[in-house]
Structure formats: C-alpha cells, structure tokens
Design a protein around this motif. Structure first.
Motif, PDB file in Angstrom:
ATOM      1  N   THR A   1      47.087  49.606  41.808  1.00 19.04           N
ATOM      2  CA  THR A   1      46.507  48.397  41.207  1.00 19.04           C
ATOM      3  C   THR A   1      45.229  48.731  40.458  1.00 19.04           C
ATOM      4  OG1 THR A   1      45.729  46.137  41.545  1.00 19.04           O
ATOM      5  CG2 THR A   1      45.122  47.728  43.248  1.00 19.04           C
ATOM      6  N   GLU A   2      45.044  48.064  39.307  1.00 24.21           N
ATOM      7  CA  GLU A   2      43.809  48.207  38.529  1.00 24.21           C
ATOM      8  C   GLU A   2      42.852  47.070  38.865  1.00 24.21           C
ATOM      9  OE1 GLU A   2      46.858  47.770  37.354  1.00 24.21           O
ATOM     10  OE2 GLU A   2      47.325  49.144  35.717  1.00 24.21           O
ATOM     11  N   ASN A   3      43.239  46.195  39.806  1.00 26.20           N
ATOM     12  CA  ASN A   3      42.557  44.917  39.993  1.00 26.20           C
ATOM     13  C   ASN A   3      41.437  44.978  41.039  1.00 26.20           C
ATOM     14  OD1 ASN A   3      41.838  42.266  40.255  1.00 26.20           O
ATOM     15  ND2 ASN A   3      43.928  41.483  40.518  1.00 26.20           N
ATOM     16  N   LEU A   4      40.220  45.139  40.569  1.00 27.81           N
ATOM     17  CA  LEU A   4      39.079  45.190  41.479  1.00 27.81           C
ATOM     18  C   LEU A   4      38.797  43.810  42.107  1.00 27.81           C
ATOM     19  CD1 LEU A   4      37.133  47.344  42.540  1.00 27.81           C
ATOM     20  CD2 LEU A   4      35.721  47.012  40.511  1.00 27.81           C
ATOM     21  N   GLN A   5      39.233  42.752  41.431  1.00 26.84           N
ATOM     22  CA  GLN A   5      39.057  41.408  42.017  1.00 26.84           C
ATOM     23  C   GLN A   5      39.847  41.283  43.325  1.00 26.84           C
ATOM     24  OE1 GLN A   5      39.669  38.165  39.045  1.00 26.84           O
ATOM     25  NE2 GLN A   5      39.570  39.802  37.540  1.00 26.84           N
ATOM     26  N   LEU A   6      41.045  41.880  43.333  1.00 28.74           N
ATOM     27  CA  LEU A   6      41.856  41.839  44.547  1.00 28.74           C
ATOM     28  C   LEU A   6      41.187  42.645  45.663  1.00 28.74           C
ATOM     29  CD1 LEU A   6      44.499  41.103  46.011  1.00 28.74           C
ATOM     30  CD2 LEU A   6      45.570  43.085  44.926  1.00 28.74           C
ATOM     31  N   ILE A   7      40.599  43.772  45.297  1.00 31.76           N
ATOM     32  CA  ILE A   7      39.893  44.603  46.278  1.00 31.76           C
ATOM     33  C   ILE A   7      38.723  43.816  46.876  1.00 31.76           C
ATOM     34  CG2 ILE A   7      38.610  46.771  46.625  1.00 31.76           C
ATOM     35  CD1 ILE A   7      41.690  47.037  45.855  1.00 31.76           C
ATOM     36  N   MET A   8      38.082  42.974  46.061  1.00 31.36           N
ATOM     37  CA  MET A   8      36.970  42.153  46.548  1.00 31.36           C
ATOM     38  C   MET A   8      37.454  41.197  47.648  1.00 31.36           C
ATOM     39  SD  MET A   8      35.245  41.482  42.793  1.00 31.36           S
ATOM     40  CE  MET A   8      33.798  40.518  43.228  1.00 31.36           C
ATOM     41  N   THR A   9      38.655  40.664  47.463  1.00 25.73           N
ATOM     42  CA  THR A   9      39.223  39.767  48.482  1.00 25.73           C
ATOM     43  C   THR A   9      39.554  40.532  49.764  1.00 25.73           C
ATOM     44  OG1 THR A   9      40.141  38.265  46.834  1.00 25.73           O
ATOM     45  CG2 THR A   9      41.149  38.224  49.019  1.00 25.73           C
ATOM     46  N   ILE A  10      40.162  41.718  49.607  1.00 21.40           N
ATOM     47  CA  ILE A  10      40.508  42.513  50.797  1.00 21.40           C
ATOM     48  C   ILE A  10      39.223  42.914  51.533  1.00 21.40           C
ATOM     49  CG2 ILE A  10      41.723  44.547  51.663  1.00 21.40           C
ATOM     50  CD1 ILE A  10      43.505  44.442  49.167  1.00 21.40           C
ATOM     51  N   ALA A  11      38.178  43.203  50.776  1.00 21.64           N
ATOM     52  CA  ALA A  11      36.891  43.558  51.400  1.00 21.64           C
ATOM     53  C   ALA A  11      36.331  42.383  52.203  1.00 21.64           C
ATOM     54  CB  ALA A  11      35.892  43.995  50.337  1.00 21.64           C
ATOM     55  N   ALA A  12      36.518  41.187  51.662  1.00 22.59           N
ATOM     56  CA  ALA A  12      36.037  39.997  52.384  1.00 22.59           C
ATOM     57  C   ALA A  12      36.840  39.802  53.671  1.00 22.59           C
ATOM     58  CB  ALA A  12      36.149  38.760  51.492  1.00 22.59           C
ATOM     59  N   LEU A  13      38.165  39.908  53.571  1.00 23.95           N
ATOM     60  CA  LEU A  13      39.020  39.587  54.718  1.00 23.95           C
ATOM     61  C   LEU A  13      39.064  40.700  55.748  1.00 23.95           C
ATOM     62  CD1 LEU A  13      42.003  37.943  52.805  1.00 23.95           C
ATOM     63  CD2 LEU A  13      40.141  36.800  54.028  1.00 23.95           C
TER      64      LEU A  13
ATOM     65  N   TYR B   1      42.487  34.285  45.486  1.00 20.20           N
ATOM     66  CA  TYR B   1      42.877  35.686  45.392  1.00 20.20           C
ATOM     67  C   TYR B   1      44.162  35.969  44.640  1.00 20.20           C
ATOM     68  CZ  TYR B   1      46.675  35.880  48.866  1.00 20.20           C
ATOM     69  OH  TYR B   1      47.858  35.759  49.518  1.00 20.20           O
ATOM     70  N   GLY B   2      44.244  37.239  44.176  1.00 15.82           N
ATOM     71  CA  GLY B   2      45.491  37.734  43.583  1.00 15.82           C
ATOM     72  C   GLY B   2      45.729  37.329  42.138  1.00 15.82           C
ATOM     73  N   VAL B   3      44.755  36.659  41.516  1.00 15.95           N
ATOM     74  CA  VAL B   3      44.918  36.288  40.107  1.00 15.95           C
ATOM     75  C   VAL B   3      43.704  36.779  39.324  1.00 15.95           C
ATOM     76  CG1 VAL B   3      46.309  34.256  40.612  1.00 15.95           C
ATOM     77  CG2 VAL B   3      43.830  34.029  40.446  1.00 15.95           C
ATOM     78  N   ASN B   4      43.810  36.707  38.012  1.00 12.51           N
ATOM     79  CA  ASN B   4      42.706  37.161  37.169  1.00 12.51           C
ATOM     80  C   ASN B   4      41.822  35.986  36.771  1.00 12.51           C
ATOM     81  OD1 ASN B   4      41.005  38.550  35.514  1.00 12.51           O
ATOM     82  ND2 ASN B   4      42.513  38.925  33.900  1.00 12.51           N
TER      83      ASN B   4
END
Ligand SMILES: [Zn+2]
Length: 420
Positions: free
Chosen positions: A332-344, A397-400
């Motif tokens: 995945t190129e999606n750092l936004q998704l990583i931000m969610t995983i970091a939160a959870l 999460y999971g969207v741009n």
C-alpha cells in the motif's frame, strides 16, 4: 504589511504548521502547532507566511486558493518504502490463507526471491514507469516526500539499476525522494551458504554508490535467517566510514539486539522494532535514533503483536510512521491508512500520529530543513484535506481525504469532481 506573495492560501479552517524547533521525542509528541482561521503565503516555492487572517491583513498575491474552512497540513513524509520493484505477488494471498508457511512459499520460488527475479528481468525504463505510477498514487494520497530503498537486485548490476531508477525519478517526479542502498536486504539463492561473501560484494559497491551520489543511507535486514547482529554491525561500520547515514531493519520478528546496535552506531533510524527490548528502547531514546514503526506490515501479515509505541513514547523516543510499501508484506502507498492502524493498534493519539508522519518522519530521512513543517523557508509542500480538523483523518478510514496537493507551491493534484 504590504508584501506580495506568489500564492495566498486563504480561509484555512485549521492549519497544522508543526512549526516546532525540531523533531519531537516522547511526550512532546502530544503537542501540535495549530492556527485556526489561518492564511498561508507562498513565495518562490517556499512557505513565506503563516498566521491568522488578521495577521495577514495587507498581504497580496497574484493567485489565491480559498480553502473554504478545510484542514491544511504539511505534505506527508513516508520515511520507509521499497517503491522500486518488478512484478507483484497477489497469487501468494491464497497460499497464505491456506496456511502455507512463508518459508515454503520461498522454496517454491515465491516470496522476496520472486520479486528479485522480476526486478532483475525488468528494464530500467520499465521500472521507472512502474514506480512513477506508484509515486503518482502516493502524491494523490498526500505524500510529498518519501524514502526509497533498493534491495530487490541482490547482485551488483540490479542493485545499481534500482538506484539509477530512483535517481531518474528524483529528477522527474514531483515527490521528493531520499535514496537508501539496501543491497543487504536478503541472502540471494546464489549465496545461500555464504552470506559473508555476499555482504562483501555489497560492501564493494559502497565506493561507487558514494561517488555517483546514488544513495544517502545504507540499510541492512537484521533478522533470524537473514543477517546476524555481528554481520550487520561490521557492514554498517564500513558504510559509516564511507560517510553514509545508517538505517536498519531491526527486531521485526525476534529481539536479536538490532535496536541496541542501531543506537550504538548512531543510526538515524531503526525500523520495524516489533520485538525491541526495554533496554533497546531506552538506548534509542538516549541516542536520538528515530523509531520508524510500520504497523501496516504487522496488519498485512496477520500478526497480532505490534511494536510497543506507547512504551517508546513513554521512554522519550522520537517515533515516526511509514507505509513500508513493498510487494510482499505491505502493498500500500496509503499513509492515511497507516495513521488509522497506528491509532487502533499502536494506541497513538491523533497528535502523536501527525507528528510521526510529518516533522519526525522528515528527521528520519535527513529532511528536517525542507519538509514536514509549514514555516518560513520550508518547501511549500501542502495538503488541503476534505476535512475540518486533523482528528478526522485517522478516524474515517480506508479512503482518500486529500482534496488538493501543492508541491513547491504548485498544485500537482486535485480531487476530481464526479461528472454527470
Ligand atoms: Zn522495509
């Protein structure tokens, strides 16, 4: 004030400037520099003004971007990717679901060695085209600076090819790239029983990589079944003598002591750190080595033990986050998704997460003076988000959520409206 800017970004609901004096360690990560009702001025591709609308009174510009109350932040910085590779590995997903162990996939010619084969077979032009596409996607997701590692060649010729691809992309792609030489990523089939000989071959490339400015950092995979702490230390010391900054894939699975070694060698970062010991974490805090955490990899491998971000923050470590974008363990190129995983999963707060993907990430790749902050003199790398506040991004999460991206003051991406 009657100064003239090239661009004025106005009507910003919430502006995250991240304008601290440098990277943030431990509890400092809970603070954010936020201006409500802000204006940002750009001149010659750099940030020239940030402040409230009142403070901006009298500022003029030839171009104005009205944000309509949206959130504005620095462009995201992704400090750990493997964005240059041949092929893809979607067929392995079914094998993993059937419970086929990774080592068996490897024996069948799959795993990292299949990516090595595909990367060797691809031409330089093909790899440039393929990686450009991934970088376009990163940019559309808000990443304006990224680190890229070699490491799918595992022979001199292909490692050089990968580094040349990155060099070409540095010249032609808007995303700023920081290059890392990761020749010591795995042991190639040809050297299965002679890892030391292989490491000597890779060390033999250091002079050329330095002379041709093909990489700023040297990295190694220190893990059970790959390179030992002793082998890694010897190799990294050589790299240090050549003047490279050091990075290390450390303690992803077993607590071998890679974290301690990275701190002892003054590495700029140690990455993964799922198995880091208390002692290793304390040493990182002392040495100022950045912990680059890659929770997307833990998630994608279906594991349940994540890096101990809370412990690291408690001990005063500079924590950062990255995608680890690669075709095997984190496609995945999606750092936004990583931000969610970091939160959870890492239990990081929104404030800690934003510091981790901007100012701390820039520090992890030696770009503190250019990226990760919106203050005078920094690159005008800016994301306008379809959100009113920063807490919204890891939450939904999971969207741009990106509306517009500016790189060096120029619009390089804009979300398309639905037609019809
Ligand atoms: Zn990696």
């Amino acid at each position: 004030m009657a100064e003239t800017m090239d661009v004025l970004v106005t009507n910003i609901g919430q502006l995250l400037t991240m304008a601290s004096s440098g990277p943030k360690a431990g509890k400092e990560m809970q603070t954010l520099e936020v201006i409500e009702g802000a204006v940002l001025g750009i001149k010659d591709g750099k940030v020239a003004f940030t402040g409230t609308a009142e403070e901006a009174y009298g500022l003029t510009a030839s171009e104005t971007i009205d944000c309509g109350g949206k959130l504005v932040t620095p462009g995201l910085v992704d400090p750990h990717t493997h964005a240059v590779f041949g092929g893809s590995r979607e067929h392995e997903m079914a094998l993993k679901q059937q419970g086929v162990p990774y080592l068996d996939i490897l024996k069948q010619g799959g795993g990292i060695l299949s990516t090595v084969e595909a990367t060797r077979a691809a031409s330089e032009e093909e790899l440039v085209r393929k990686s450009s596409f991934y970088l376009d996607r990163m940019l559309s997701l808000g990443t304006t600076t990224a680190e890229v590692k070699s490491g799918y060649g595992l022979d001199v010729q292909t490692e050089l090819k990968q580094l040349y691809v990155t060099k070409t992309l540095q010249d032609k792609h808007p995303v700023d790239l920081v290059s890392t030489f990761l020749g010591a990523h795995a042991i190639p089939k040809s050297h299965k029983d002679h890892p030391d000989v292989f490491l000597e071959e890779m060390a033999g490339m250091l002079q050329q990589v330095k002379d041709e400015k093909l990489a700023e950092y040297v990295d190694i995979f220190t893990e059970t079944g790959v390179f030992t702490v002793e082998q890694s230390e010897k190799y990294l010391k050589k790299a240090k003598e050549y003047g490279f900054g050091l990075k290390i894939h450390a303690d992803e699975i077993d607590p071998l002591g890679g974290t301690e070694m990275a701190a002892g060698l003054g590495a700029v970062s140690a990455d993964h750190l799922v198995g880091s010991t208390d002692e290793g974490i304390r040493k990182m805090a002392e040495s100022g080595t950045v912990a680059v955490l890659l929770p997307g990899t833990t998630f994608y491998l279906g594991k349940h033990t994540y890096a101990r971000a809370r412990k690291m923050i408690e001990e005063g470590v500079i924590v950062s986050l990255a995608t680890d974008f690669n075709p095997g363990s984190s496609p995945t190129e999606n750092l936004q998704l990583i931000m969610t995983i970091a939160a959870l999963q890492l239990k990081m707060s929104p404030e800690e997460i934003w510091n981790a993907v901007t100012v701390n990430a820039a520090h992890a790749i030696g770009r503190t003076e250019q990226a990760g902050q919106l203050k005078e003199g920094r690159n005008a790398d800016i994301v306008i988000w379809d959100a009113a506040n920063y807490k919204y991004i890891p939450y939904h999460y999971g969207v741009n959520h990106v509306n517009t991206v500016l790189k060096n003051g120029k619009v390089v991406y804009q979300r398309r409206e639905i037609i019809g």
